[in-house]
Design an enzyme around this catalytic site. Structure first.
Site, PDB file in Angstrom:
ATOM      1  N   HIS A  54      61.015  49.737  65.898  1.00 20.17           N
ATOM      2  CA  HIS A  54      61.472  48.990  64.843  1.00 20.17           C
ATOM      3  C   HIS A  54      60.430  47.842  64.419  1.00 20.17           C
ATOM      4  CE1 HIS A  54      62.371  46.175  68.096  1.00 20.17           C
ATOM      5  NE2 HIS A  54      63.189  47.162  68.581  1.00 20.17           N
TER       6      HIS A  54
ATOM      7  N   GLY B  28      60.434  44.869  65.302  1.00 16.77           N
ATOM      8  CA  GLY B  28      60.012  44.154  66.437  1.00 16.77           C
ATOM      9  C   GLY B  28      58.698  44.658  66.849  1.00 16.77           C
ATOM     10  N   HIS B  29      58.656  45.979  67.200  1.00 18.13           N
ATOM     11  CA  HIS B  29      57.420  46.603  67.889  1.00 18.13           C
ATOM     12  C   HIS B  29      56.244  46.185  66.711  1.00 18.13           C
ATOM     13  CE1 HIS B  29      60.910  49.373  69.637  1.00 18.13           C
ATOM     14  NE2 HIS B  29      60.220  48.808  70.776  1.00 18.13           N
TER      15      HIS B  29
ATOM     16  N   LYS C 205      61.405  38.928  73.864  1.00 15.97           N
ATOM     17  CA  LYS C 205      62.626  39.354  74.003  1.00 15.97           C
ATOM     18  C   LYS C 205      63.058  39.842  75.238  1.00 15.97           C
ATOM     19  CE  LYS C 205      66.117  42.645  72.589  1.00 15.97           C
ATOM     20  NZ  LYS C 205      65.900  43.874  73.598  1.00 15.97           N
ATOM     21  N   ASP C 206      62.130  40.488  75.909  1.00 12.83           N
ATOM     22  CA  ASP C 206      62.460  40.881  77.215  1.00 12.83           C
ATOM     23  C   ASP C 206      61.766  39.726  78.302  1.00 12.83           C
ATOM     24  OD1 ASP C 206      63.170  43.901  76.931  1.00 12.83           O
ATOM     25  OD2 ASP C 206      61.841  43.714  75.808  1.00 12.83           O
TER      26      ASP C 206
END
Ligand code: AMP
Length: 282
Positions: free
Chosen positions: A34, A36-37, A151-152
């Site tokens: 998506h 984000g990637h 995010k992670d």
């Protein structure tokens, strides 16, 4: 874009690039790509000469077989997106290529306790599997820079520690979280939400932003409790944990003066879809 399934072919290609003086940027993913990637790929393109993206759904970091089975796999679409983004190389290994000697970790790492709270508690073995695949992929790709998402947050902290304790020369770049219009953090898992759930899940970011705005005015425990109640009031939403912690040690804090940098991290289930998010509040 070059697509390599085998380590030897990838390494031969990267050796040529290095000989030409190119630096290598690496973006490991599990696919179902998506925006984000793609933002990580874009960051890597700005900082390095040759960008390698890997897509590997790593079986050893899934503590539930059903979560692994249901993980979205959209390789044809992913390839299209990577080509559009002008990614240089896609590494697309199968499980036997990554784990020729079996999937049991051949080495364990002291993760300094960063692996114990939050995701570590909820998903036993997850971080052992994650660091196993990251160390394997880094050995294979040997990038100059590694790009991962904030995010992670816990994953990023653990990889940072791993690189420090192994005295790795690889520079880790933490990239900002990309969000959907309603604030929901982009995730490969979002496609498994119904349109209504996806809309409602915007509340996660609202609750995190509220704690960021209010942490100096109201007790943290009260803000956390309110947030949990607000989210759990939605049908099929169930918070697994909502913790405010020291951003360096990931230990829970109760007072906003307890640490110089504070992060609020949340995990929840929406039906059978598991989501995580966080915000740096100080
Ligand atoms: P995954 O495919 O979920 O393992 O994610 C691959 C990389 O993309 C990880 O470094 C994630 O932190 C990062 N990532 C996932 N979602 C986002 C997002 N919404 N914004 C920025 N990076 C992300």
């Amino acid at each position: 874009m070059y697509i390599f399934k085998h380590i030897a072919d990838l390494q031969a290609h990267l050796a040529n690039k290095r000989q030409l003086g190119n630096t290598i940027g690496f973006v490991p993913t599990m696919g179902a790509l998506h925006a984000g990637h793609l933002s990580l790929i874009a960051a890597a393109q700005l900082a390095t000469d040759c960008v390698v993206c890997s897509i590997f759904v790593n079986p050893t970091q899934f503590n539930e077989a059903s979560d692994f089975d249901k993980y979205p796999r959209t390789i044809n679409v992913d390839c299209g997106l990577l080509i559009e983004q002008h990614c240089d190389v896609l590494f697309l290994p199968d499980v036997a290529e990554i784990y020729p000697n079996g999937k049991t970790p051949y080495q364990t790492y002291d993760l300094g306790g960063l692996d114990l709270p939050m995701e570590g508690k909820q998903r036993p073995g997850h971080f052992a599997g994650m660091i196993q695949v990251v160390s394997r992929l880094l050995d294979i790709v040997q990038p100059n820079q590694l790009f991962m998402g904030q995010k992670d947050f816990q994953q990023l902290a653990i990889v940072r520690r791993y690189l420090e304790t192994t005295a790795s020369p690889i520079k880790l770049v933490g990239c900002a979280t990309l969000r959907e219009e309603n604030g929901l953090a982009m995730s490969s898992r979002n496609v498994r939400l119904s349109p209504e759930q996806r809309q409602q899940a915007g509340i996660i970011h609202t609750v995190l932003q509220h704690i960021k705005q209010q942490y100096e005015q109201q007790p943290i425990a009260q803000l956390v409790q309110q947030g949990i109640e607000q989210i759990n009031a939605l049908p099929n939403f169930a918070v697994e944990y909502f913790e405010v912690c020291d951003a360096r040690t990931l230990q829970k804090i109760t007072n906003c003066t307890d640490a110089p940098e504070i992060v609020a991290c949340i995990a929840l289930k929406v039906g059978d879809v598991r989501l995580i998010d966080n915000v740096l509040i100080k």
